[in-house]
Write a protein that holds these residues in place. Sequence first.
Motif, PDB file in Angstrom:
ATOM      1  N   ALA A 106      47.516  94.449  83.135  1.00  0.00           N
ATOM      2  CA  ALA A 106      46.458  95.162  82.413  1.00  0.00           C
ATOM      3  C   ALA A 106      45.312  94.222  82.067  1.00  0.00           C
ATOM      4  CB  ALA A 106      47.036  95.793  81.147  1.00  0.00           C
ATOM      5  N   ARG A 107      45.639  92.987  81.673  1.00  0.00           N
ATOM      6  CA  ARG A 107      44.590  92.029  81.324  1.00  0.00           C
ATOM      7  C   ARG A 107      43.772  91.645  82.554  1.00  0.00           C
ATOM      8  NH1 ARG A 107      43.274  87.976  77.629  1.00  0.00           N
ATOM      9  NH2 ARG A 107      41.182  87.326  78.280  1.00  0.00           N
ATOM     10  N   THR A 108      44.424  91.447  83.692  1.00  0.00           N
ATOM     11  CA  THR A 108      43.709  91.133  84.932  1.00  0.00           C
ATOM     12  C   THR A 108      42.763  92.261  85.313  1.00  0.00           C
ATOM     13  OG1 THR A 108      45.579  89.798  85.700  1.00  0.00           O
ATOM     14  CG2 THR A 108      44.006  90.546  87.356  1.00  0.00           C
ATOM     15  N   ARG A 109      43.226  93.479  85.126  1.00  0.00           N
ATOM     16  CA  ARG A 109      42.390  94.640  85.451  1.00  0.00           C
ATOM     17  C   ARG A 109      41.156  94.695  84.562  1.00  0.00           C
ATOM     18  NH1 ARG A 109      40.769  97.698  89.541  1.00  0.00           N
ATOM     19  NH2 ARG A 109      40.214  99.816  88.861  1.00  0.00           N
ATOM     20  N   THR A 110      41.330  94.457  83.281  1.00  0.00           N
ATOM     21  CA  THR A 110      40.180  94.489  82.372  1.00  0.00           C
ATOM     22  C   THR A 110      39.218  93.338  82.662  1.00  0.00           C
ATOM     23  OG1 THR A 110      41.459  93.229  80.737  1.00  0.00           O
ATOM     24  CG2 THR A 110      41.462  95.624  80.530  1.00  0.00           C
ATOM     25  N   ASP A 111      39.737  92.167  83.079  1.00  0.00           N
ATOM     26  CA  ASP A 111      38.860  91.060  83.436  1.00  0.00           C
ATOM     27  C   ASP A 111      38.000  91.413  84.649  1.00  0.00           C
ATOM     28  OD1 ASP A 111      39.731  89.530  81.375  1.00  0.00           O
ATOM     29  OD2 ASP A 111      41.117  88.303  82.564  1.00  0.00           O
ATOM     30  N   ARG A 112      38.600  92.072  85.635  1.00  0.00           N
ATOM     31  CA  ARG A 112      37.836  92.462  86.816  1.00  0.00           C
ATOM     32  C   ARG A 112      36.777  93.498  86.498  1.00  0.00           C
ATOM     33  NH1 ARG A 112      42.839  92.969  91.190  1.00  0.00           N
ATOM     34  NH2 ARG A 112      43.190  90.692  91.434  1.00  0.00           N
ATOM     35  N   ALA A 130      46.347  87.208  74.883  1.00  0.00           N
ATOM     36  CA  ALA A 130      46.770  85.894  75.353  1.00  0.00           C
ATOM     37  C   ALA A 130      47.201  85.897  76.810  1.00  0.00           C
ATOM     38  CB  ALA A 130      47.925  85.384  74.491  1.00  0.00           C
ATOM     39  N   ALA A 131      47.139  87.024  77.494  1.00  0.00           N
ATOM     40  CA  ALA A 131      47.679  87.121  78.852  1.00  0.00           C
ATOM     41  C   ALA A 131      46.737  86.554  79.892  1.00  0.00           C
ATOM     42  CB  ALA A 131      47.997  88.578  79.186  1.00  0.00           C
ATOM     43  N   GLY A 132      45.442  86.369  79.584  1.00  0.00           N
ATOM     44  CA  GLY A 132      44.477  85.886  80.575  1.00  0.00           C
ATOM     45  C   GLY A 132      44.606  84.400  80.824  1.00  0.00           C
ATOM     46  N   GLU A 133      43.895  83.920  81.840  1.00  0.00           N
ATOM     47  CA  GLU A 133      43.855  82.494  82.182  1.00  0.00           C
ATOM     48  C   GLU A 133      42.484  81.954  81.842  1.00  0.00           C
ATOM     49  OE1 GLU A 133      46.242  80.680  83.226  1.00  0.00           O
ATOM     50  OE2 GLU A 133      47.759  82.198  83.678  1.00  0.00           O
ATOM     51  N   ASP A 134      42.442  80.684  81.470  1.00  0.00           N
ATOM     52  CA  ASP A 134      41.156  80.043  81.228  1.00  0.00           C
ATOM     53  C   ASP A 134      40.405  79.889  82.550  1.00  0.00           C
ATOM     54  OD1 ASP A 134      41.597  79.745  78.507  1.00  0.00           O
ATOM     55  OD2 ASP A 134      42.752  77.900  78.821  1.00  0.00           O
ATOM     56  N   GLY A 135      39.083  79.885  82.481  1.00  0.00           N
ATOM     57  CA  GLY A 135      38.266  79.640  83.660  1.00  0.00           C
ATOM     58  C   GLY A 135      37.563  80.890  84.123  1.00  0.00           C
ATOM     59  N   PRO A 136      36.916  80.850  85.276  1.00  0.00           N
ATOM     60  CA  PRO A 136      36.138  81.976  85.786  1.00  0.00           C
ATOM     61  C   PRO A 136      37.025  83.153  86.116  1.00  0.00           C
ATOM     62  CG  PRO A 136      35.607  79.927  86.947  1.00  0.00           C
ATOM     63  CD  PRO A 136      36.839  79.683  86.151  1.00  0.00           C
ATOM     64  N   PRO A 137      36.484  84.341  86.260  1.00  0.00           N
ATOM     65  CA  PRO A 137      37.247  85.515  86.615  1.00  0.00           C
ATOM     66  C   PRO A 137      37.907  85.363  87.965  1.00  0.00           C
ATOM     67  CG  PRO A 137      35.046  86.092  85.852  1.00  0.00           C
ATOM     68  CD  PRO A 137      35.068  84.630  86.030  1.00  0.00           C
ATOM     69  N   ALA A 138      38.884  86.225  88.230  1.00  0.00           N
ATOM     70  CA  ALA A 138      39.595  86.189  89.506  1.00  0.00           C
ATOM     71  C   ALA A 138      38.630  86.440  90.644  1.00  0.00           C
ATOM     72  CB  ALA A 138      40.708  87.252  89.518  1.00  0.00           C
ATOM     73  N   GLY A 139      38.768  85.681  91.749  1.00  0.00           N
ATOM     74  CA  GLY A 139      37.888  85.836  92.908  1.00  0.00           C
ATOM     75  C   GLY A 139      36.848  84.762  92.976  1.00  0.00           C
ATOM     76  N   GLU A 140      36.502  84.072  91.869  1.00  0.00           N
ATOM     77  CA  GLU A 140      35.531  83.003  91.875  1.00  0.00           C
ATOM     78  C   GLU A 140      36.215  81.705  92.285  1.00  0.00           C
ATOM     79  OE1 GLU A 140      33.379  82.771  88.279  1.00  0.00           O
ATOM     80  OE2 GLU A 140      32.840  84.889  88.246  1.00  0.00           O
ATOM     81  N   PRO A 141      35.471  80.747  92.845  1.00  0.00           N
ATOM     82  CA  PRO A 141      36.093  79.533  93.367  1.00  0.00           C
ATOM     83  C   PRO A 141      36.846  78.751  92.319  1.00  0.00           C
ATOM     84  CG  PRO A 141      33.849  79.759  94.205  1.00  0.00           C
ATOM     85  CD  PRO A 141      34.039  80.835  93.210  1.00  0.00           C
ATOM     86  N   GLY A 142      36.259  78.651  91.141  1.00  0.00           N
ATOM     87  CA  GLY A 142      36.925  77.860  90.115  1.00  0.00           C
ATOM     88  C   GLY A 142      38.267  78.460  89.733  1.00  0.00           C
ATOM     89  N   ARG A 143      38.350  79.783  89.617  1.00  0.00           N
ATOM     90  CA  ARG A 143      39.607  80.449  89.244  1.00  0.00           C
ATOM     91  C   ARG A 143      40.641  80.283  90.355  1.00  0.00           C
ATOM     92  NH1 ARG A 143      41.581  84.584  86.016  1.00  0.00           N
ATOM     93  NH2 ARG A 143      40.121  83.742  84.489  1.00  0.00           N
ATOM     94  N   ALA A 144      40.178  80.428  91.612  1.00  0.00           N
ATOM     95  CA  ALA A 144      41.113  80.303  92.723  1.00  0.00           C
ATOM     96  C   ALA A 144      41.679  78.897  92.797  1.00  0.00           C
ATOM     97  CB  ALA A 144      40.433  80.692  94.038  1.00  0.00           C
ATOM     98  N   ALA A 145      40.810  77.911  92.649  1.00  0.00           N
ATOM     99  CA  ALA A 145      41.252  76.523  92.743  1.00  0.00           C
ATOM    100  C   ALA A 145      42.221  76.223  91.599  1.00  0.00           C
ATOM    101  CB  ALA A 145      40.072  75.566  92.719  1.00  0.00           C
ATOM    102  N   GLY A 146      41.845  76.701  90.415  1.00  0.00           N
ATOM    103  CA  GLY A 146      42.701  76.456  89.270  1.00  0.00           C
ATOM    104  C   GLY A 146      44.060  77.099  89.453  1.00  0.00           C
ATOM    105  N   GLY A 147      44.085  78.336  90.019  1.00  0.00           N
ATOM    106  CA  GLY A 147      45.348  79.012  90.218  1.00  0.00           C
ATOM    107  C   GLY A 147      46.217  78.269  91.218  1.00  0.00           C
ATOM    108  N   ALA A 148      45.601  77.739  92.287  1.00  0.00           N
ATOM    109  CA  ALA A 148      46.388  77.039  93.295  1.00  0.00           C
ATOM    110  C   ALA A 148      46.936  75.744  92.724  1.00  0.00           C
ATOM    111  CB  ALA A 148      45.530  76.763  94.536  1.00  0.00           C
ATOM    112  N   THR A 149      46.111  75.055  91.955  1.00  0.00           N
ATOM    113  CA  THR A 149      46.567  73.805  91.362  1.00  0.00           C
ATOM    114  C   THR A 149      47.698  74.040  90.384  1.00  0.00           C
ATOM    115  OG1 THR A 149      44.364  72.926  91.606  1.00  0.00           O
ATOM    116  CG2 THR A 149      45.814  71.745  90.131  1.00  0.00           C
ATOM    117  N   GLY A 150      47.524  75.089  89.550  1.00  0.00           N
ATOM    118  CA  GLY A 150      48.576  75.391  88.590  1.00  0.00           C
ATOM    119  C   GLY A 150      49.871  75.771  89.285  1.00  0.00           C
ATOM    120  N   ALA A 151      49.763  76.475  90.398  1.00  0.00           N
ATOM    121  CA  ALA A 151      50.966  76.849  91.114  1.00  0.00           C
ATOM    122  C   ALA A 151      51.646  75.635  91.695  1.00  0.00           C
ATOM    123  CB  ALA A 151      50.650  77.884  92.203  1.00  0.00           C
TER     124      ALA A 151
END
Length: 451
Positions: free
Chosen positions: A362-368, A428-449
Amino acid sequence: MGGDGAAGGERATGGDRAELARLRARVAALESGRGGGRPREHHRLRSALAAVLLVLGCLLAPLAVLATWTSGLVDDTDSYVATVAPLSADPAVQNAVADRATDAVMDHLDLASLLKDVAPKDRPLVEKLLGGIGGSLDGAVRSFVHDKARAVVASDAFATIWRDANRRVHATLDKALTGKGGGAVELKGDAVTIDLAPVIAQVKDRLVDSGLTIAKDVPDVHTQFTVVRSDQIGKVRTYLRLLELAGTWLPVLAFLLLAGGILAAVRRRRALAAAALGVAVTVLALGIGLTVFRAVYLDRLPAGVSRPAAAAVYDTLVRYLRTAVRALVALGVTVAVAAWLTGPGRHASAVRQVWHTGLAAARTRTDRLGLRTGPVGPFARRHRVWIGWLLAAGAVVAYILWSNPTGWVVVGLALALLFALTVVEFLAAGEDGPPAGEPGRAAGGATGAGR
């Protein structure tokens, strides 16, 4: 890049699982006392002590409820008056009081002198009219007196008399419970009675105003209305006196025993759930006992006592006690469910996982959709544990400060707390950084994974 991130995620997941398995094995080894005989013996002693404390606390819980109810009924005048005030409007009590008042007045009416003041030529007509409405002089007058008595007990005057009398005699209630007596409320043999003299005086005035002048010759009558009657009242009186003396100390002792048992337990979360369910079961047994005792009490009433009135009195006197029973049963079940849901069990973890996954989606949906939380989201992530504890403490304080909380109040507070915790977790369910789909969010997600 996406493939590397996925592989990193799988490797991280495998590593997390291995670490989790090692931690579980370590915890199991510590709990089973594999490190030596002393830890195992220490755990056994703690478990035995915790079990004893929890059992004692659960057994004292219903007695603590009874002690609180008895202390409030005896020591608090306003509470006592508020408890018995509705009886003045109960139809069964009104009928019983009217019957007692009618009997008392009829015992002192000189019916033989009723026709003395009637002219000899009018007596046949009066007797004919009396015979037409009642068949006999005694029956006609009794019906007339009963109608006036019913009018008195249905009036606001009777409600005022009832409240004022109970407020004045509350000081003697303790004497009644200890077997002494005096005043308008006293213990006579096996019955607690109330003097109906003020009600009979009102009936006399109405009879005189209605033309039945011989009623003014009725002396002051002190007849008794039975509130409680039982051949076991001596024993009940002794038990109630002991509970009244215990007052608020018995609830404190029960709470300390339960808290001590939880703190002494090796698995405190499990002990909390067991304590909550134990209190719910023992207090529920008290509620069942009240229902069984009601049936036994009414079945053993003498023939001259009104069963509907006795049932109304009993239900009114114990209604706050029954409310407390329902509230504690609901509270115990709620705490036990909460302890289970927050525990490490497989099913509880699955429920929490589904809940967190739904909130994250739900939080991801609202961010988009562009609905951002701003600085609130990061703040909730950093402090959500403390926020959760503060919300839980607020619910506990609300329950403690609530006047006569019911089972529905417990359910409402639990649902309100659950809603508040859901809002916090959503923020509290969201992630810090740019919204999903932006380079910074993608890079951060890959690094965190990969970590």
